[in-house]
Write an enzyme that holds these catalytic residues in place. Structure first.
Site, mmCIF file in Angstrom:
data_model
loop_
_atom_site.group_PDB
_atom_site.id
_atom_site.type_symbol
_atom_site.label_atom_id
_atom_site.label_comp_id
_atom_site.label_asym_id
_atom_site.label_seq_id
_atom_site.Cartn_x
_atom_site.Cartn_y
_atom_site.Cartn_z
ATOM 1 N N TYR A 177 -1.615 -13.379 7.052
ATOM 2 C CA TYR A 177 -2.345 -13.900 5.888
ATOM 3 C C TYR A 177 -1.418 -14.629 4.940
ATOM 4 O O TYR A 177 -0.294 -14.180 4.744
ATOM 5 C CB TYR A 177 -2.923 -12.752 5.041
ATOM 6 C CG TYR A 177 -3.726 -11.749 5.762
ATOM 7 C CD1 TYR A 177 -5.054 -11.993 6.069
ATOM 8 C CD2 TYR A 177 -3.166 -10.529 6.105
ATOM 9 C CE1 TYR A 177 -5.807 -11.047 6.718
ATOM 10 C CE2 TYR A 177 -3.913 -9.568 6.750
ATOM 11 C CZ TYR A 177 -5.241 -9.838 7.052
ATOM 12 O OH TYR A 177 -5.982 -8.901 7.693
ATOM 13 N N TYR B 180 6.460 -1.980 4.767
ATOM 14 C CA TYR B 180 7.345 -1.846 5.888
ATOM 15 C C TYR B 180 7.089 -2.997 6.867
ATOM 16 O O TYR B 180 6.200 -3.809 6.628
ATOM 17 C CB TYR B 180 7.076 -0.498 6.595
ATOM 18 C CG TYR B 180 5.656 -0.327 7.103
ATOM 19 C CD1 TYR B 180 4.677 0.272 6.322
ATOM 20 C CD2 TYR B 180 5.267 -0.798 8.383
ATOM 21 C CE1 TYR B 180 3.367 0.428 6.790
ATOM 22 C CE2 TYR B 180 3.960 -0.648 8.848
ATOM 23 C CZ TYR B 180 3.036 -0.034 8.044
ATOM 24 O OH TYR B 180 1.744 0.112 8.501
ATOM 25 N N GLU C 210 10.826 -7.016 4.251
ATOM 26 C CA GLU C 210 10.039 -5.815 4.563
ATOM 27 C C GLU C 210 10.981 -4.887 5.330
ATOM 28 O O GLU C 210 11.336 -5.166 6.470
ATOM 29 C CB GLU C 210 8.823 -6.163 5.422
ATOM 30 C CG GLU C 210 7.829 -7.131 4.781
ATOM 31 C CD GLU C 210 6.931 -6.469 3.748
ATOM 32 O OE1 GLU C 210 7.005 -5.234 3.562
ATOM 33 O OE2 GLU C 210 6.142 -7.189 3.110
ATOM 34 N N ARG D 105 -0.299 1.415 -4.842
ATOM 35 C CA ARG D 105 0.463 0.179 -4.616
ATOM 36 C C ARG D 105 0.678 -0.630 -5.900
ATOM 37 O O ARG D 105 1.698 -1.273 -6.088
ATOM 38 C CB ARG D 105 -0.342 -0.664 -3.601
ATOM 39 C CG ARG D 105 0.042 -2.112 -3.452
ATOM 40 C CD ARG D 105 -0.933 -2.781 -2.479
ATOM 41 N NE ARG D 105 -0.812 -4.230 -2.454
ATOM 42 C CZ ARG D 105 -0.100 -4.896 -1.544
ATOM 43 N NH1 ARG D 105 0.595 -4.252 -0.637
ATOM 44 N NH2 ARG D 105 -0.071 -6.219 -1.551
ATOM 45 N N HIS E 164 5.761 -2.890 -5.190
ATOM 46 C CA HIS E 164 4.674 -2.081 -4.624
ATOM 47 C C HIS E 164 5.089 -0.622 -4.602
ATOM 48 O O HIS E 164 6.025 -0.228 -3.903
ATOM 49 C CB HIS E 164 4.322 -2.569 -3.208
ATOM 50 C CG HIS E 164 3.655 -3.908 -3.222
ATOM 51 N ND1 HIS E 164 3.798 -4.837 -2.233
ATOM 52 C CD2 HIS E 164 2.795 -4.451 -4.139
ATOM 53 C CE1 HIS E 164 3.076 -5.915 -2.535
ATOM 54 N NE2 HIS E 164 2.457 -5.699 -3.677
ATOM 55 N N ARG F 140 4.185 2.292 -3.452
ATOM 56 C CA ARG F 140 4.272 3.231 -2.334
ATOM 57 C C ARG F 140 5.420 2.924 -1.378
ATOM 58 O O ARG F 140 5.685 3.683 -0.457
ATOM 59 C CB ARG F 140 2.941 3.227 -1.579
ATOM 60 C CG ARG F 140 2.536 1.881 -0.986
ATOM 61 C CD ARG F 140 1.049 1.869 -0.629
ATOM 62 N NE ARG F 140 0.632 0.612 -0.005
ATOM 63 C CZ ARG F 140 -0.621 0.315 0.316
ATOM 64 N NH1 ARG F 140 -1.588 1.191 0.057
ATOM 65 N NH2 ARG F 140 -0.927 -0.827 0.873
HETATM 66 ZN ZN LIG Z 1 5.101 -4.688 -0.576
#
Ligand SMILES: [Zn+2]
Length: 447
Positions: free
Chosen positions: A353, A302, A375, A230, A176, A178
């Site tokens: 989710y 994060y 994360e 992303r 991802h 960002r």
């Molecule tokens: Zn990610």
């Protein structure tokens, strides 16, 4: 003269705000989901709002979900939340996110000092890896595993590859775009493990493969055009939007839950499994040696979480889930030992989710025993993907300890070359942590 001038002014171009995509008027929505009714609303937020807002992350300590709300949707979202009796906070976006200091050392080599203190461009990342490969030719090999959509090289760093069949721990970062801190963590890992003799013994028993940038196109785009980018940068014929979420594009329960089939969504899973060249390259590279890979970590940000499979659906676990929890907790303990930072060890699907087609699920499905998504810091939405540069080093040091714990576990379970004495005091410390966690987790069992 001109040359002299240039070399003297090893300039730091700072404070320049890039021509970033303008996010004026966008808001961060924060909803506390402690209450089961709110949690249910959140889990069906796409149905409730009529669209899926960009989910940024969650603060597991305070049970808050964070979303990025388009300026044109702010009023509708507020009305919907109010009519559903959901209390929320709607906050301005941290302006620092869109004013990134782009420092550039125009004639210096990239060193670990840069990795510890600033976010690097893709070219700088590769330059750093090349210099490490030159400095440690016996320990580090760079391997090209494919090309990104826009033709950037996807490189794996093989550390301690002596041609033997010792077990492998595979780390990849930054799928991802960002989530910038993940790239620095991967580079720091490569540097630290080869430059410090303390890890020699560990590398004799376990090989490490690191792919420090699995989405270079997206990353460069997030540096130059759109800080919130992303996805990959694939272009589609007749498509209004570009890019797919590469972490929904892996061929395991692809396209089922927690994804979108709409190209404009942040969680667009692609037109088919492995439609993204980056995912194709990674899955091919991993499959070539999957019987030797015993540990896998995908680095994201994060939220400060260590996530274990299965993530494609809820309340479903692999048969050896207790082993995954045990090592996950040992990793969290190793992180906490650095500076008291709390990481939560939790099943990917049981959070807010499920998300099908993620790399950790796929890795686990290929038989890679210890498969995780981490994360990284921070945990708060205000800092979010723009972890301040003065915090980079700490996050790197913390993640390094976690990865070391995984390597030690892989050594003790799978290495044919058991070392008799502890490699070093740090390794010994991590071994001890692991032992303690083993005793603690045994019998605790998940409900
Ligand atoms: Zn990610």
């Amino acid at each position: 003269m001109l040359l002299q001038l240039l070399s003297l002014s090893v300039v730091f171009i700072s404070g320049i705000s890039a021509e970033y995509k303008n996010y004026d008027g966008f808001k961060i929505l924060e909803v506390n989901f402690q209450n089961p009714r709110v949690r249910k609303y959140i889990q069906e937020i796409d149905k409730n709002l009529g669209f899926m807002p960009d989910f940024l992350g969650e603060n597991w300590k305070q049970k808050q979900a964070h979303y990025f709300i388009d300026k044109d949707s702010v009023e509708n979202v507020k009305t919907n939340l109010a009519s559903n009796n959901i209390t929320y906070q709607m906050r301005d976006v941290n302006p620092q996110i869109f004013k990134v200091r782009r420092r550039r050392d125009i004639n210096g080599a990239i060193t670990i000092n840069d990795v510890n203190n600033r976010y690097l461009s893709y070219d700088e990342q590769m330059q750093f890896l090349n210099s490490i490969a030159q400095q440690y030719p016996n320990d580090v090999k760079l391997q090209k595993i494919g090309n990104s959509y826009e033709g950037r090289s996807l490189n794996a760093v093989r550390i301690g590859d002596d041609g033997s069949s010792k077990p492998i721990v595979w780390i990849d970062a930054g799928v991802h775009a960002r989530e910038w801190i993940s790239y620095n963590v991967a580079l720091y890992l490569v540097y630290t493990i080869v430059s410090q003799p303390a890890y020699r013994d560990l590398l004799n028993a376990v090989q490490l493969v690191v792919v420090p940038n699995t989405n270079p196109d997206g990353y460069e785009y997030s540096r130059t055009n759109d800080r919130m980018w992303r996805k990959t940068r694939s272009r589609f014929s007749n498509g209004r939007c570009s890019g797919a979420d590469a972490n929904r594009n892996y061929p395991f329960f692809w396209g089922t839950q927690g994804v979108s089939h709409s190209q404009c969504s942040e969680i667009y899973c692609g037109s088919r499994p492995q439609s993204e060249p980056e995912v194709m390259a990674l899955t091919n590279a991993i499959q070539r040696e999957e019987t030797r890979i015993k540990g896998y970590i995908a680095l994201h940000s994060y939220g400060q979480e260590i996530l274990y499979p299965w993530g494609h659906t809820m309340r479903t676990y692999p048969s050896d889930v207790q082993d995954l929890i045990q090592v996950g907790k040992a990793m969290a303990a190793a992180i906490r030992a650095v500076n008291n930072t709390d990481y939560n060890v939790v099943n990917s699907g049981d959070g807010l989710y499920p998300a099908a087609g993620a790399s950790d699920d796929w890795a686990k499905s290929r038989g890679i025993k210890y498969s995780y998504t981490i994360e990284l810091s921070p945990i708060d939405d205000y800092t979010g993907f723009s972890l301040p540069e003065d915090r980079i080093n700490q996050v790197c040091r913390e993640a390094f300890q976690a990865i070391q714990v995984l390597m030690i576990e892989v050594r003790s379970k799978f290495s044919i070359r058991q070392t008799t004495s502890s490699a070093s005091s740090t390794s010994a410390q991590s071994s001890l942590l692991l032992k303690r966690m083993r005793t603690a987790v045994r019998g605790s069992g998940r409900g």
